[in-house]
Design a protein around this motif. Sequence first.
Motif, PDB file in Angstrom:
ATOM      1  N   THR A 182      26.850 -46.666  -0.363  1.00  0.00           N
ATOM      2  CA  THR A 182      25.894 -45.934   0.480  1.00  0.00           C
ATOM      3  C   THR A 182      24.444 -46.167   0.072  1.00  0.00           C
ATOM      4  OG1 THR A 182      25.845 -43.896  -0.862  1.00  0.00           O
ATOM      5  CG2 THR A 182      27.631 -44.111   0.733  1.00  0.00           C
ATOM      6  N   VAL A 183      24.227 -46.913  -1.005  1.00  0.00           N
ATOM      7  CA  VAL A 183      22.866 -47.055  -1.548  1.00  0.00           C
ATOM      8  C   VAL A 183      21.911 -47.697  -0.547  1.00  0.00           C
ATOM      9  CG1 VAL A 183      21.516 -48.337  -3.271  1.00  0.00           C
ATOM     10  CG2 VAL A 183      23.483 -46.981  -3.981  1.00  0.00           C
ATOM     11  N   GLY A 184      22.398 -48.620   0.268  1.00  0.00           N
ATOM     12  CA  GLY A 184      21.514 -49.316   1.201  1.00  0.00           C
ATOM     13  C   GLY A 184      21.204 -48.558   2.475  1.00  0.00           C
TER      14      GLY A 184
ATOM     15  N   ALA B  14      19.085 -37.483  -2.328  1.00  0.00           N
ATOM     16  CA  ALA B  14      19.647 -38.732  -1.809  1.00  0.00           C
ATOM     17  C   ALA B  14      18.725 -39.361  -0.777  1.00  0.00           C
ATOM     18  CB  ALA B  14      21.021 -38.478  -1.204  1.00  0.00           C
ATOM     19  N   VAL B  15      18.055 -38.518   0.023  1.00  0.00           N
ATOM     20  CA  VAL B  15      17.113 -39.033   1.018  1.00  0.00           C
ATOM     21  C   VAL B  15      15.844 -39.554   0.343  1.00  0.00           C
ATOM     22  CG1 VAL B  15      15.653 -38.395   2.978  1.00  0.00           C
ATOM     23  CG2 VAL B  15      18.017 -37.570   2.856  1.00  0.00           C
ATOM     24  N   LYS B  16      15.382 -38.843  -0.657  1.00  0.00           N
ATOM     25  CA  LYS B  16      14.148 -39.221  -1.347  1.00  0.00           C
ATOM     26  C   LYS B  16      14.305 -40.511  -2.128  1.00  0.00           C
ATOM     27  CE  LYS B  16      10.701 -37.436  -4.626  1.00  0.00           C
ATOM     28  NZ  LYS B  16      10.329 -36.273  -5.480  1.00  0.00           N
ATOM     29  N   ASP B  17      15.444 -40.677  -2.790  1.00  0.00           N
ATOM     30  CA  ASP B  17      15.690 -41.859  -3.619  1.00  0.00           C
ATOM     31  C   ASP B  17      17.105 -42.357  -3.355  1.00  0.00           C
ATOM     32  OD1 ASP B  17      15.995 -43.847  -5.491  1.00  0.00           O
ATOM     33  OD2 ASP B  17      15.819 -42.529  -7.246  1.00  0.00           O
ATOM     34  N   GLY B  18      17.221 -43.349  -2.493  1.00  0.00           N
ATOM     35  CA  GLY B  18      18.525 -43.866  -2.119  1.00  0.00           C
ATOM     36  C   GLY B  18      19.285 -44.503  -3.259  1.00  0.00           C
TER      37      GLY B  18
END
Length: 392
Positions: free
Chosen positions: A191-193, A241-245
Motif C-alpha cells: 500500500t506504500v505507493g 498514513a495519509v501524511k506519510d505514505g
Amino acid sequence: MSDTIENLQGNWNYPTAVRFGVGKAAGIGEACRDLGMRNPLLVTDPGLAGLPMIADAVTSCEKAGLTCGVFSDIKPNPVGQNVDDGADAYKAGNHDGVIAFGGGSGLDAAKAIALLVGQTRPLFDFEDAGDNWTRVIEEGVAPIVAVPTTSGTGSEVGRASVITDEANHVKKIIFHPKMMPSIVVADPALTVGLPAHITAATGMDALSHNLEAYCSPFFHPMAEGIAVEGIRLVKEYLPAAVKDGNDLVARSQMMISSTMGATAFQRGLGGMHALAHPLGALYDAHHGLLNAILMPYVLIRNRSVIEDRMSRLAAYVGLENASFDGVLNWVLDLRQELKIPNDLGALNIDDAKADLVGRMATEDPSAGGNPIQLSADEYKDVFLKAVKGDLS
C-alpha cells in the motif's frame, strides 16, 4: 507493547487464514501451492497490472513451481461483463485457482470470477436476495488467495462481491460462503505507493464499515467489539498514513482496521452504503469517497437511536467530548484534515435523480442494517442534504 513494524507480523484465523506483515507478499506462490493450485489466474485491475508488484507475484508463483496467468480487464466499479470475461480467461487458460490482487475492484471481480467459473447460471442469478446463494454449484467455486493493496474495503475477508449490473444501472451484491478467500496474504508494503487522496478515501471506507457495523441494530457482540477497535485504529493511524505514505506502522494498522471492518460488518451495514451503492452505479464515483461524504449526514439522521452508543464509542476511542456530538465533530474534523469534500456536489452529483436514489437506497441490502428503517422519501432527504452540504 509499543507499535513497531517488527511486532506487526503474524498469522491468524478469524475465520480466514491471514498471513500478515511486511514482506509476506513473497509467499503468494507458497499460499497458492498450499491450496493445491498449479496454475492460478491472477486477477487485478489495469492500474496495477504493469507494476512490479504483479511481476513479483508471478515470480513468487514460478519459484513455488507454479505457472500463473494475469487478467486485468476490470473497471474501477467492476461490471458483469468484466466477470464474464475473466471467467472465459480462466477456462481458456486451464487455470485451477484465483489470486485476487488489488483494491476493492480487483478483489470483488476476482472473487466473482472464482464463483462463476464452475456455474451454469449467469452471474446475477446469485445476487444476495432470498435463497439465491443456494443455486451455487459449490464444488465449482475456485480456491482463492486474496492479496489486498488498499486499506478500505476489507473484501479479502468477505463472502461477497459488489458488481454493477450495467443493463439496469444498479450495483448488486453477489454472495456465497465459498467466496471467502481461503488464504489472505496481507502485506502493508503493497500500500506504500498509494497516493494520499486514495489512502484517505479508502481509509474512510474502512471507517464506514466499522462505524455502520457498530451502529447496526442486529445482535452480534463479537462484531461490535471488533468494530470499536477498528474505529480506534482509524483515529490513531489514518492521518499518519495519509501524511506519510512510507509510515509502515500506520500502513499496517490501517490494513488491520480494514480487515476488521469487513469482519465486523457481518453484523450489517446501513444508510451510508445504501446510498453509496446506487450513487456508485449511477455516477461511477469512488465508493470510499462516497461513504466519506455521506457519513455525517447518515449519522445525524440516525442520531435519535444511536446517541447512547456514540457516547460509549467516544469514550473508548479517547475523545474529549464523550457524546454523539463528540463523534460527529471528530468525523467532520477528520474529513477536513484529509481534504474530503463536504458535499456530493464536489463529485458533480446533483439532485436530478433524487427520487431514483431514494428508491434505490431502500432496495439496497445494506438498508436493512440501518438503525432506523428509512423510507424512499427519507433517503431522498438525506441525499439532498449531502448534495447541498446541509448538516442541520
